[in-house]
Design an enzyme around this catalytic site. Structure first.
Site, mmCIF file in Angstrom:
data_model
loop_
_atom_site.group_PDB
_atom_site.id
_atom_site.type_symbol
_atom_site.label_atom_id
_atom_site.label_comp_id
_atom_site.label_asym_id
_atom_site.label_seq_id
_atom_site.Cartn_x
_atom_site.Cartn_y
_atom_site.Cartn_z
ATOM 1 N N ALA A 74 0.880 -1.179 0.000
ATOM 2 C CA ALA A 74 0.000 0.000 0.000
ATOM 3 C C ALA A 74 0.911 1.221 0.000
ATOM 4 O O ALA A 74 0.986 1.964 0.978
ATOM 5 C CB ALA A 74 -0.912 -0.012 1.214
ATOM 6 N N GLY A 76 0.756 3.801 -2.005
ATOM 7 C CA GLY A 76 -0.027 5.037 -2.113
ATOM 8 C C GLY A 76 0.544 6.017 -3.119
ATOM 9 O O GLY A 76 0.464 7.231 -2.924
ATOM 10 N N CYS A 134 -5.228 1.651 -9.280
ATOM 11 C CA CYS A 134 -4.473 1.529 -8.034
ATOM 12 C C CYS A 134 -5.411 1.350 -6.853
ATOM 13 O O CYS A 134 -6.256 2.205 -6.592
ATOM 14 C CB CYS A 134 -3.583 2.740 -7.801
ATOM 15 S SG CYS A 134 -2.545 2.500 -6.358
#
Ligand SMILES: Cc1cc2nc3c(=O)[nH]c(=O)nc-3n(C[C@H](O)[C@H](O)[C@H](O)COP(=O)(O)O)c2cc1C
Length: 307
Positions: A74, A76, A134
């Site tokens: 993750a 980001g 994503c």
């Protein structure tokens, strides 16, 4: 007799590749560290980490967790933003002659359009990879990747400003990936990339809390390979644009399996973290593999499992 210089060559919109292998976005950063290990010109192409309009710090840590046969991440979309990527990373990458694929992401349509226009104007960028998939950002991202009409509208707007072909990167976190693929093809996509990571989660038994600070993350690595193969097999029969296949590739045999499913080229992600030399190793092995399977040119393998 295999002539490696010609027999591994793949031609796709914007991408004349000497072999079908590129690193997958986000698993190779901007190539600086790997460039210290081997000549990046050996690669069929280089796909850079997602670029966004503004710099992004990414998610809090921990951002990765191991899983059997793979990993959760993750990150980001941490990146220095379009301006710095252009002035620093792409300037450095201009010393290479291998094609550059610029992966772009955003939270709004305007962000995507801005970043697509800026990056596609850079002469060494041969194609855009539109990351509509994503799973690790709070806004945007995932919605673009799960609703066919939203994906199509974004593709159309990015195509209108892009100076180079656009490959749309599909999410496996949908019920009907064929519908997504057809929608973006009809909106003008020049190609597809698939698959991005599958949404997953792990819980720490000691703290009894999620391991990732973001709680959920994207599963990648060999654990997802059969899902990628199934999705590429289905999508390649439904569209007329080429597919860059990815999801758990770790060997030359895996590359061949992806081509047989219907991919025209491949990207290698998580395996770079296990062996930083995995891409050149696989490229070197491919000619022998083709010979062993009685294939003269690598393109003969594309979609052969269903043709
Ligand atoms: C740490 C990490 C970061 C990633 N970052 C991106 C990204 O910035 N943009 C993107 O489109 N995909 C990103 N991905 C997804 C990969 O490009 C790839 O689609 C996915 O990991 C499946 O391939 P693999 O199993 O070979 O890793 C990332 C994956 C990982 C593991």
């Amino acid at each position: 007799m295999i002539e490696t210089a010609t027999d591994l060559q793949i031609d796709m919109p914007g991408l004349k590749m000497k072999n079908p292998v590129m690193p997958a976005s986000g698993c190779f950063a901007f190539g600086k560290e790997y460039g210290a290990l081997y000549d990046l010109n050996e690669l069929g192409a280089i796909c850079i980490k997602a670029a966004t309009r503004e710099p992004r710090f990414g998610n809090p840590t921990p951002r990765v967790a191991e899983t059997p046969g793979g990993m959760l991440n993750a990150i980001g979309l941490q990146n220095p933003g379009a301006d710095k990527i252009i002035s620093e990373e792409l300037t450095r990458l201009s010393e290479y002659s291998t094609p550059i694929v610029a992966n772009i992401a955003g939270s709004t349509t305007e962000d995507y359009v801005y970043t697509a226009e800026r990056l596609s104007e850079i002469s060494i960028v041969s194609a855009l990879e539109l990351n509509i998939s994503c799973p690790n950002v709070k806004e945007g991202g995932i919605q673009f990747g799960t609703v066919p009409e939203v994906a199509a509208s974004l593709t159309e707007k990015v195509k209108a400003v892009s100076k180079v072909p656009v490959y749309v990167k599909l999410s496996p976190n949908v019920t009907d990936i064929v519908a997504m693929a057809i929608a973006v093809e009809e909106a003008g996509a020049d190609g597809l990339s698939m698959i991005n990571t599958l949404l997953g989660m792990r819980i720490d038994l000691k703290t009894m809390k999620p391991i990732l600070a973001n709680k959920k993350g994207g599963l990648s690595g060999p654990a997802i390979k059969p899902i990628a193969i199934r999705m590429i097999y289905e999508v390649s029969q439904a569209v007329n644009i080429p597919i860059i296949g990815m999801g758990g590739i770790q060997s030359a045999d895996d590359v061949i399996e992806f081509l047989l499913a219907g991919a025209s080229a491949v990207a290698i992600g998580t395996a770079n973290f296990v062996d930083p030399f995995i891409c050149p190793k696989i490229i070197k092995e491919l000619p022998e593999k083709l010979k062993a399977y009685g294939v003269t040119h690598i393109s003969e393998l594309v979609g052969r499992s269903w043709k």
